[in-house]
Design an enzyme around this catalytic site. Structure first.
Site, PDB file in Angstrom:
ATOM      1  N   CYS A  85       7.243   4.466  -5.014  1.00  0.00           N
ATOM      2  CA  CYS A  85       7.208   5.546  -4.024  1.00  0.00           C
ATOM      3  C   CYS A  85       8.222   5.322  -2.904  1.00  0.00           C
ATOM      4  O   CYS A  85       9.420   5.470  -3.126  1.00  0.00           O
ATOM      5  CB  CYS A  85       5.788   5.717  -3.491  1.00  0.00           C
ATOM      6  SG  CYS A  85       5.533   7.278  -2.647  1.00  0.00           S
ATOM      7  N   ARG A 117      12.965  13.126  -0.907  1.00  0.00           N
ATOM      8  CA  ARG A 117      11.676  12.775  -0.306  1.00  0.00           C
ATOM      9  C   ARG A 117      10.781  14.005  -0.238  1.00  0.00           C
ATOM     10  O   ARG A 117      11.257  15.110  -0.034  1.00  0.00           O
ATOM     11  CB  ARG A 117      11.883  12.248   1.127  1.00  0.00           C
ATOM     12  CG  ARG A 117      12.479  10.862   1.192  1.00  0.00           C
ATOM     13  CD  ARG A 117      12.591  10.411   2.652  1.00  0.00           C
ATOM     14  NE  ARG A 117      11.269  10.262   3.248  1.00  0.00           N
ATOM     15  CZ  ARG A 117      11.043  10.207   4.557  1.00  0.00           C
ATOM     16  NH1 ARG A 117      12.031  10.300   5.412  1.00  0.00           N
ATOM     17  NH2 ARG A 117       9.813  10.069   5.017  1.00  0.00           N
ATOM     18  N   HIS A 186       2.155   5.744  -8.059  1.00  0.00           N
ATOM     19  CA  HIS A 186       1.546   4.504  -7.573  1.00  0.00           C
ATOM     20  C   HIS A 186       0.774   3.756  -8.666  1.00  0.00           C
ATOM     21  O   HIS A 186      -0.442   3.921  -8.775  1.00  0.00           O
ATOM     22  CB  HIS A 186       0.599   4.808  -6.415  1.00  0.00           C
ATOM     23  CG  HIS A 186       1.301   5.254  -5.176  1.00  0.00           C
ATOM     24  ND1 HIS A 186       2.090   4.399  -4.440  1.00  0.00           N
ATOM     25  CD2 HIS A 186       1.358   6.448  -4.564  1.00  0.00           C
ATOM     26  CE1 HIS A 186       2.593   5.057  -3.409  1.00  0.00           C
ATOM     27  NE2 HIS A 186       2.165   6.303  -3.456  1.00  0.00           N
ATOM     28  N   GLU A 188      -0.149   0.834  -8.661  1.00  0.00           N
ATOM     29  CA  GLU A 188      -1.089  -0.124  -8.054  1.00  0.00           C
ATOM     30  C   GLU A 188      -2.441   0.516  -7.715  1.00  0.00           C
ATOM     31  O   GLU A 188      -3.383  -0.193  -7.379  1.00  0.00           O
ATOM     32  CB  GLU A 188      -0.450  -0.779  -6.817  1.00  0.00           C
ATOM     33  CG  GLU A 188      -0.285   0.113  -5.582  1.00  0.00           C
ATOM     34  CD  GLU A 188       0.915   1.049  -5.631  1.00  0.00           C
ATOM     35  OE1 GLU A 188       1.532   1.195  -6.703  1.00  0.00           O
ATOM     36  OE2 GLU A 188       1.237   1.645  -4.590  1.00  0.00           O
TER      37      GLU A 188
END
Lengths: 205, 350
Positions: A85, A117, A186, A188
């Site tokens: 990200c 972005r 993401h 994670e």
């Protein structure tokens, strides 16, 4: 024994920490994790993670504490790097915002990708989507996109590993270049350590 | 320096993955889902996700609990116009909170404090790239609906504004946008989480420039977590009833020894040292209200607080941050014991 550093100025660095521990356990590769905030923390690293957060904040603090350039050196020396990200924004050579023009921020600029972005819009447009990732054909990977950027341009040594179709446009969400992996989602936050395992296998090599 | 270890890394690195916490809330909802199918339950829980997601699914728990994860270690700054928002962004704020008046001025002005002017919020959204948040009055569903419609990234159901519902908070599971709520102790924090809050902050005493109450609330939350984790399951069941929260939620929190959602500090933070203190006490990040734009060195102070929040565990960097500001330029601040009970904001919406 491998040592992986996570840039820990701001954002979801403990989530990467937990995922790395899981990836070590699942691959029986021995390793340790270090949080990187100062120049001395970069010593002896075999790989580095740049986590999600606000890219403007991470860049500014890295610049202010004077280790932005040192992080860049570690990555350019060929140490495997995983960026998620905001991390992907930090690595990109070209960055712009979807809405606010003429905006500049301190970046690392080491990867041949162009990133926009806030590509998908604001938080209410944040989404989850199952992804097909090259080399992970056994099952889709759950992509969690939070005010995510998009890779809209790719050239030179960079290569797309996963793409999605969003509003009929094809967008790259996972790219690699040498031993750098960059995702706009993401990994994670999922319980799925496959991407972290791919990363530590690069480190181990 | 071992004292810097307090309250230990365990508060921030917990062994249960983020996805397990998200699953927990979906599992809590599953039984209710079944009851709802039978017409025995009303809509007060998240909707289950399909097994495979083929088209983008928005407003899921992962993205609602996820956004605050990426605010951690950062500073959210209160602003009242575009110029202040840009100063905040340039200084490295992770987000801005748009208000009509800074809490200090709300306190001075009296009267009814409401949601900020939506045109101002919109203007700020067009000029900064970081998340934009805004406050709504406690219990005011419609202000929240409007902000969601406008596209605000996060909504703070805040005691700084005048509450419209003395009994109930908003059911935050009904919204696609994540919510922030204030709390003074574990019970209050878990009540808000059980209503769907994605980020808890200490209430402190807003607009005072005095961090005393924020310290108190953070310590109470941390101590409550440690003490419930040492109780027997029966005693915890009793505690859950006392807190008026689902037993499962208390059980999860005591297992984690932390709140299952991101936990920020707020209320009276005025200097880099204040911010670093709150991080040391276990905050995941900080909100700064009047402290920056009620000082006479907002640019330097904003930058300094960002640095101190991120580098809180490194005294050298916090010192450098503290040197960037001048104490003579700090907001004057209010001694909280001089406030009358009816002047306290923290007792609203418990």
């Amino acid at each position: 024994m491998v040592t992986i550093g996570i840039v820990a100025f701001q954002g979801g660095f403990y989530e990467h920490y937990a995922m790395l521990l899981r990836a070590f356990a699942e691959t029986s590769i021995e390793g340790e994790v270090k949080l990187v905030k100062k120049k001395k923390d970069l010593e002896g690293l075999d790989g580095i993670i740049i986590p999600g957060g606000e890219s403007t904040t991470i860049g500014k603090i890295a610049h202010k504490t004077g280790i932005l350039y040192d992080i860049k050196e570690v990555i350019e020396s060929g140490k495997p790097t995983l960026a998620t990200c905001a991390g992907a924004i930090m690595l990109a050579k070209k960055v712009r915002d979807a809405k606010v023009p003429e905006f500049s921020q301190p970046l690392l600029g080491v990867m041949d990708i162009g990133v926009v972005r806030n590509y998908f819009g604001r938080q209410r447009e944040s989404f989850e989507l199952d992804l097909h990732i090259e080399g992970m054909d056994e099952a889709p990977y759950r992509g969690i996109f939070i005010r995510a950027p998009a890779i809209v341009d790719i050239w030179g040594g960079a290569r797309a590993i996963s793409k999605i179709t969003y509003n009929k446009e094809e967008i790259i969400v996972f790219a690699s270049q040498g031993s750098i992996l960059a995702t706009t989602f993401h990994p994670e936050l999922t319980g799925d350590a496959r991407i972290h395992k791919r990363f530590i296998s690069l480190v181990k090599r | 320096m071992p004292y810097l270890e307090y309250p230990s890394k365990a508060v921030r690195l917990y062994n249960v993955g983020f996805e397990k916490i998200v699953e927990f809330f979906y599992n809590m909802a599953e039984a209710r889902d079944r009851l709802r199918d039978e017409g025995l339950w009303f809509d007060y829980s998240p909707k289950a996700l399909p097994e495979r997601i083929e088209v983008p699914e928005k407003g899921t728990l992962s993205v609602k609990y996820g956004l605050p994860i990426y605010q951690k270690g950062g500073v959210c700054m209160d602003v009242t116009n575009v110029e202040q928002a840009q100063i905040a962004e340039e200084a490295g704020a992770v987000s801005v909170m748009v208000l009509d008046k800074l809490p200090y001025d709300v306190r001075k002005a009296g009267g009814v404090a409401r949601m900020a002017d939506v045109k101002v919020i919109e203007e700020v959204m067009e000029h900064v790239t970081i998340p934009v948040m805004a406050k709504v009055r406690i219990g005011h569903y419609m202000e929240a609906r409007l902000l969601e419609e406008l596209g605000v990234d996060m909504i703070d159901e805040s005691e700084v504004l005048t509450p419209v519902d003395a009994k109930n908070h908003i059911n935050k599971f009904l919204f696609k946008v994540p919510f922030i709520n204030g709390a003074r102790d574990l019970g209050e924090a878990l009540r808000r989480i059980s209503e769907g809050a994605s980020l808890i902050r200490t209430k402190g005493e807003a607009g005072t420039g005095n961090v005393e109450e924020a310290v108190k609330h953070m310590k109470i939350i941390m101590n409550d977590l440690w003490s419930v984790s040492s109780l027997s399951p029966e005693e915890r069941m009793h505690k859950a009833r006392e807190y008026k929260v689902p037993y499962e939620l208390l059980e999860l929190s005591s297992r984690l020894k932390r709140l299952p959602v991101v936990n920020f500090a707020a209320g009276g933070i005025a200097t880099p040292a204040d911010a670093a203190l709150m991080m040391w006490l276990g905050a995941d990040g900080v909100f700064v209200g009047s402290g920056i734009f009620k000082s006479s060195d907002p640019r330097e102070r904003a930058e300094a607080i960002v640095l101190a929040t991120s580098m809180w565990d490194d005294p050298e960097s916090v010192l450098e941050a503290q040197k960037m500001i001048s104490e003579a330029k700090s907001m004057m601040g209010i001694d909280i014991s001089s406030l009358r009970p009816e002047e306290l904001l923290q007792t609203r919406g418990i």
